[in-house]
Enzyme design. Structure first.
Site, short mmCIF file in Angstrom:
data_model
loop_
_atom_site.label_atom_id
_atom_site.label_comp_id
_atom_site.label_asym_id
_atom_site.label_seq_id
_atom_site.Cartn_x
_atom_site.Cartn_y
_atom_site.Cartn_z
CB THR A 272 -5.60 0.42 -6.69
OG1 THR A 272 -6.43 1.52 -7.04
CG2 THR A 272 -4.88 0.73 -5.40
NE ARG B 46 -4.18 1.78 0.74
CZ ARG B 46 -5.11 2.15 -0.12
NH1 ARG B 46 -4.98 1.83 -1.40
NH2 ARG B 46 -6.16 2.83 0.28
CB THR C 64 -8.83 -1.17 -7.73
OG1 THR C 64 -8.83 0.01 -6.94
CG2 THR C 64 -7.93 -2.17 -7.11
CG ASP D 242 -8.39 5.39 -1.06
OD1 ASP D 242 -9.43 5.87 -1.53
OD2 ASP D 242 -8.02 4.23 -1.30
CD GLU E 33 -8.62 6.61 -4.89
OE1 GLU E 33 -9.39 6.60 -3.92
OE2 GLU E 33 -8.91 7.17 -5.94
N GLY F 24 -13.48 0.36 -5.25
CA GLY F 24 -13.59 1.30 -4.14
C GLY F 24 -14.23 0.64 -2.94
CB SER G 18 -6.99 -0.50 1.26
OG SER G 18 -7.32 -1.16 0.06
CB SER G 19 -12.48 -1.06 0.07
OG SER G 19 -13.09 -0.07 0.87
#
Length: 573
Positions: free
Chosen positions: A409, A109, A391, A431, A411, A473, A450-451
């Site tokens: 991703t 990330r 993503t 984010d 984003e 998302g 993050s999802s």
């Protein structure tokens, strides 16, 4: 050629574990065959573009591991699906080790620069900046992590040389590829990132016309970068000329980033234990925070305590109960999950707490639920994160039975719309919460919540049963959970489970693919309080597989350009 159950079990056999593998577990040797006869082996890849799938399969044909293939797939996706992911972004990889039966998470990330501040997206009027203003700014870019993460995982689990993993992407960037209808739609959209100077210059044909579906797109700058990345390793990204260009690009404009070359040079991926929880006859494993894996596992644990499994995809009550469980999960996820030490992971999965939340699920929709108080939780906090869709996701299983489930991703669509060396820079800083409140506040070195929930599915003996994941998302949790219900509870083929209508229930809204529900089912759901309205954004891109009766049952989301493909590998004596 059929993959027999005995052959598949041979590839997956190992000593059972009661917890996820220790960090850094290395799988370098195949299990010894039980006979001297040639062994038939198969491998699997599902990704969002056929060229990315072929790049991964080429690596597997040449004896590469699942992680080797992941490197090649990401390099290609950065070229052919730039609206979704790329080397200028970040990712979570969940790796299953067939030898140890362990699950390890590689967290790539993006991180906030050392000079980031909690109020960096607050305007001079004291109000949060509009998303369009923020997303185009230099401040929107976090320190990219996917290349360092892939290099770390490949060093531990790769079989091929790093330099041999980029040939397909480099050749395609040089020779060009055909723009798909989907990419062409994003290129010619009114989105702000598609109309930045960098995007307009890149997506321009020799005659001056804007690139459209069916055109050939070449990217010599990216080809040159890949050649340096292949020979220099990840330092080609994080030090030297590319790093200098990234810093210079994000420092341009009124809302300049504080990012420095030191931020890039010191970026470190994090190796984490997989977060695992039982579901029906399986074990689901996903990344821990700052990913929302705990939210997905909590949602599935609540669903297990309903009768959804005995109903089916044409039952309105099943969808209403699914929506109610989703709303409860999102209320907890939004209140507690972030890159903070106080996330009550154990509490959110505590059986008694899950049962108390599941008891709130009825056959009619109630008011928007509030966050609960799981054991160990601090006071629930108001969240103001605006996470937009974007993503990509892919799945790889190699000839030894090792698996990678990876969500990656930049984003938003085309990230910030700023390019360096042929790739787009992420807008991952958006984010974070723009308002300095809640668990997802900006801080130096912090990773935005993050999802992304790349997931592997294990049997009770911890042999591999499948893998799944999606972009989208904050809707990712809904997309993945819907597919899991279809695959496991309703026993649908993976492709059919992926194709089920998407329903994202969060707070007081019920968004999704309204037209994909039959009129009768949609009306019956509305009568019970779930009125589905058309959603917005990039939609799902689910890619997954289940191992059933000794075969790979794979699926690629029909909403995107991807495919799922199984190949037979060369026999070995």
């Amino acid at each position: 050629m059929k993959l027999t159950r005995s052959t598949l079990l041979l590839a997956l056999t190992a000593t059972a574990l009661t917890a996820c593998a220790p960090r850094g577990a290395v799988d370098t040797a195949a299990p010894a065959p039980v006979t001297t006869a040639p062994e038939q082996r198969q491998a699997f890849v599902a990704a969002a573009h056929p060229l990315a799938v072929e790049a991964g399969l080429d690596v597997l044909r040449n004896g590469g591991s699942a992680v080797d293939a992941a490197v090649a797939i990401q390099a290609m996706l950065s070229l052919v699906e730039p609206q979704s992911s790329g080397v200028g972004g970040g990712a979570f990889m969940v790796r299953y080790d067939a030898k140890t039966k362990g699950v390890t998470v590689y967290d790539g990330r993006e991180t906030a620069p050392a000079g980031a501040t909690p109020d960096m997206f607050i305007g001079p009027d004291g109000k949060p900046l509009g998303f369009r203003t923020a997303v185009l700014s230099g401040r929107a870019t976090g320190v990219p992590g996917v290349v360092r993460m892939l290099a770390l995982a490949q060093k531990k689990h790769g079989k091929l040389a790093w330099r041999d993993l980029f040939a397909d992407a480099e050749r395609t960037a040089t020779n060009g590829f055909t723009v798909t209808a989907r990419l062409g739609r994003f290129i010619n959209s009114s989105g702000p990132q598609a109309n930045t100077p960098d995007s307009l210059a890149y997506f321009r044909n020799a005659d001056g016309s804007k690139t459209k579906a069916g055109d050939t797109l070449r990217n010599p700058a990216y080809a040159a970068f890949l050649r340096r990345l292949a020979t220099q390793g990840p330092d080609a990204m994080y030090k030297g000329e590319t790093a200098r260009r990234i810093v210079a690009r994000v420092r341009e404009g009124d809302l300049a980033s504080s990012m420095t070359e030191a931020d890039l040079a010191t970026y470190k991926p994090v190796v984490r234990d997989g977060l695992c929880n039982p579901y029906r006859a399986y074990i689901l494993c996903a990344p821990p925070p700052p990913s929302s894996g705990v939210g997905l596992l909590q949602l599935m644990a609540m669903i297990e305590r309903t009768d959804i499994g005995s109903r089916g995809p044409n039952d309105p009550v099943a969808w209403v109960k699914y929506a109610e469980a989703s709303r409860l999960m999102y209320a907890d996820r939004d209140a507690y999950v972030g890159d903070v030490a106080t996330v009550p992971v154990k509490g959110m999965l505590d059986p008694a707490y899950v049962a108390s939340r599941a008891a709130l699920i009825g056959d009619r929709a109630g008011p928007a639920p509030q966050a609960g108080t799981p054991p160990g939780a601090v006071t629930a906090r108001i969240d103001a994160t605006n996470e937009v869709p974007g993503t990509s996701h892919f799945v790889v299983i190699d000839g030894e039975g090792n698996a990678v489930s990876m969500t990656t991703t930049v984003e938003s669509f085309f990230g910030t719309g700023r390019m360096v060396d042929g790739f787009f820079l992420n807008n991952q800083m958006t984010d974070f919460s723009f308002v300095p409140k809640g668990p997802n506040v900006i801080a130096p070195g912090k990773r935005p919540r993050s999802s992304m929930v790349p997931t592997v599915i294990l049997r009770q003996d911890r042999s591999l049963a499948g893998a799944i994941g999606s972009p989208g998302g904050n809707a990712i949790l809904g997309y993945v959970s819907k597919a899991l219900v279809g695959m496991i509870d309703w026993k649908l083929p993976v492709a059919d489970a992926i194709a089920l209508p998407n329903l994202i229930a969060r707070g007081s809204s019920f968004n999704g693919e309204a037209d994909k529900f039959s009129p009768e089912l949609r009306a019956a759901m509305a009568e019970r309080g779930v009125t589905v309205r058309g959603g917005t954004g990039e939609d799902s891109g689910l890619h997954g597989v289940m191992i059933r009766d000794g075969r790979f049952d794979g699926g690629a989301d029909p909403r995107r350009d991807g495919v799922a493909k199984t190949i037979t590998l060369p026999t070995r004596k």
